[in-house]
Design an enzyme around this catalytic site. Structure first.
Site, short mmCIF file in Angstrom:
data_model
loop_
_atom_site.label_atom_id
_atom_site.label_comp_id
_atom_site.label_asym_id
_atom_site.label_seq_id
_atom_site.Cartn_x
_atom_site.Cartn_y
_atom_site.Cartn_z
N GLU A 226 -0.68 -9.18 -0.66
CA GLU A 226 -2.12 -9.40 -0.45
C GLU A 226 -2.89 -9.33 -1.77
OE1 GLU A 226 -1.78 -6.34 2.63
OE2 GLU A 226 -3.04 -7.62 3.86
N GLY B 3 0.62 -4.90 0.91
CA GLY B 3 -0.56 -4.93 0.04
C GLY B 3 -0.27 -5.58 -1.31
N ALA C 278 0.86 -1.17 0.00
CA ALA C 278 0.00 0.00 0.00
C ALA C 278 0.91 1.23 0.00
CB ALA C 278 -0.87 -0.02 1.24
C1 HXC Z 1 5.09 4.32 -1.00
C2 HXC Z 1 7.01 3.33 -1.76
C3 HXC Z 1 6.62 2.07 -1.23
C4 HXC Z 1 5.36 2.01 -0.55
C5 HXC Z 1 8.55 1.83 -2.18
N1 HXC Z 1 8.20 3.11 -2.34
N2 HXC Z 1 7.59 1.17 -1.51
N3 HXC Z 1 6.25 4.43 -1.64
N4 HXC Z 1 4.64 3.15 -0.48
N5 HXC Z 1 4.90 0.88 -0.06
C6 HXC Z 1 8.97 4.16 -3.02
C7 HXC Z 1 10.17 4.58 -2.19
O1 HXC Z 1 9.79 5.50 -1.20
C8 HXC Z 1 11.06 5.19 -3.25
O2 HXC Z 1 10.57 6.49 -3.53
C9 HXC Z 1 10.79 4.33 -4.47
O3 HXC Z 1 9.54 3.68 -4.23
C10 HXC Z 1 11.84 3.26 -4.67
O4 HXC Z 1 11.96 2.53 -3.45
P1 HXC Z 1 13.38 2.32 -2.71
O5 HXC Z 1 13.08 2.04 -1.29
O6 HXC Z 1 14.30 3.43 -3.01
O7 HXC Z 1 13.90 1.01 -3.45
P2 HXC Z 1 14.86 -0.12 -2.86
O8 HXC Z 1 15.96 0.52 -2.05
O9 HXC Z 1 15.22 -0.98 -4.00
O10 HXC Z 1 13.96 -0.96 -1.82
C11 HXC Z 1 12.84 -1.69 -2.26
C12 HXC Z 1 11.95 -2.10 -1.06
C13 HXC Z 1 11.60 -0.84 -0.25
C14 HXC Z 1 12.70 -3.11 -0.19
C15 HXC Z 1 10.72 -2.79 -1.65
O11 HXC Z 1 11.09 0.16 -1.13
C16 HXC Z 1 10.56 -1.08 0.82
O12 HXC Z 1 10.86 -1.64 1.88
N6 HXC Z 1 9.33 -0.63 0.62
C17 HXC Z 1 8.26 -0.65 1.56
C18 HXC Z 1 7.73 -2.03 1.70
C19 HXC Z 1 6.59 -2.09 2.72
O13 HXC Z 1 6.78 -1.77 3.88
N7 HXC Z 1 5.40 -2.46 2.27
C20 HXC Z 1 4.23 -2.54 3.10
C21 HXC Z 1 3.49 -1.27 3.03
S1 HXC Z 1 2.09 -1.27 4.14
P3 HXC Z 1 11.55 7.75 -3.74
O14 HXC Z 1 10.61 8.90 -3.86
O15 HXC Z 1 12.44 7.79 -2.55
O16 HXC Z 1 12.27 7.41 -5.01
C22 HXC Z 1 0.93 -2.20 3.35
C23 HXC Z 1 -0.38 -2.52 3.99
C24 HXC Z 1 -0.65 -1.68 5.11
O17 HXC Z 1 1.10 -2.63 2.28
C25 HXC Z 1 -1.84 -2.20 5.83
C26 HXC Z 1 -2.05 -1.56 7.14
C27 HXC Z 1 -2.53 -0.14 7.10
#
Ligand code: HXC
Length: 260
Positions: free
Chosen positions: A114, A111, A68
């Protein structure tokens, strides 16, 4: 990332197979509300169109979807997410009655994992990575992960994933039962489209009823599920496709299903 002006998804339709490609590559296909509405609206429209017989959902090479959209959610209050029933609309994807195939390359996190689990068949590349890292953000899965992951891989791995937030590689995910077919990364979309085309060549009512019957296994007791299966099996004898399929077998030819 996230500031792209392009459409959040790209769609195309060929030979009864609809393809939805998540199109926020710079944000690793983070699933914002606009993306949710676009995906669900498209899937619902195709579900209602008798010419469409299967759907493939895919992302980019680096990410199916990294979750998400954290930036969109970060400042929300409890009354806001509650009143909007945040993420509820994703659940409509599970109610689409034609088969939906996820073609997963790269990250399928939160997400994104999911969303892949909302699909019926999951084709993954060898470099795919699955996880429910929400615990690292101080929350938990909110699009069905605690329920669908547990049903897919069992308590042992689901607890491990949801409580530690660790990722599974594609091989572990396949062994655990999350992945239907594991293929080389460059074959993911072609394999998913091939699966979809093979389903599209069958009887549309039979594939819809088959999906409904397998889905019933997650909602009912064994006895109710078996009885439901037998009744809907009987119902297929009301279709021309059943007559055609069985006649083609006897005549040693390919069936020509017409979806009725
Ligand atoms: C918003 C995101 C994002 C996310 C990545 N980006 N995941 N933006 N929401 N879920 C954005 C980053 O901020 C970054 O933006 C760009 O995408 C590239 O990501 P990087 O982190 O620079 O890439 P990398 O270093 O290769 O790492 C990849 C990754 C990491 C390991 C996948 O991005 C990551 O950990 N992402 C979050 C994963 C996560 O926590 N997902 C769960 C979300 S919560 P910029 O602008 O800096 O270039 C969810 C459900 C929630 O899904 C339900 C409860 C409410």
């Amino acid at each position: 990332a996230g500031g792209e002006s392009e459409a959040p998804i790209l769609t195309s339709l060929e030979d009864g197979v609809g393809l939805i490609r998540l199109n926020r590559p710079k944000a690793l296909n983070a699933l914002n509300q606009e993306t949710m509405h676009a995906v669900v609206d498209t899937a619902e429209a195709w579900d209602a169109d008798p010419e469409v017989r299967a759907i493939v959902l895919t992302g980019s090479a680096k990410a199916f979807a990294a979750g998400a959209d954290i930036k969109e959610m970060a400042a929300k209050s409890y009354p806001e997410v509650y009143a909007a029933d945040w993420f509820a609309r994703w659940e409509r994807l599970a109610e689409v009655r034609i088969p939906v195939i996820a073609a997963v390359s790269g990250y399928a996190l939160g997400g994104g994992c999911e969303l892949a689990m909302l699909c019926d068949i999951l084709v993954a590349g060898e470099g795919a990575r699955f996880g429910q890292p929400e615990i690292n953000l101080g929350v938990i899965p909110g699009m069905g992960g605690s329920q669908r992951l547990t049903r897919a891989v069992g308590k042992a791995k689901a607890m491990d994933m949801v409580l530690t937030g660790r990722m599974m590689d594609a091989q572990e995910a396949e062994r655990a039962g999350l992945v239907s077919r594991l293929v080389p990364d460059d074959a993911v979309l072609d394999t998913a489209l091939e699966v979809a085309r093979s389903i599209a060549a069958k009887s549309r009512p039979a594939t819809m009823i088959a999906k409904e019957a397998v889905g019933a296994a997650f909602e009912t007791t064994l006895g109710q599920g078996v009885r439901f299966e037998r009744r809907v099996f009987h119902s297929l004898f009301a279709t021309e496709d059943q007559k055609e399929g069985m006649a083609a077998f006897a005549e040693k030819r390919e069936p020509r299903f017409r979806g009725r």
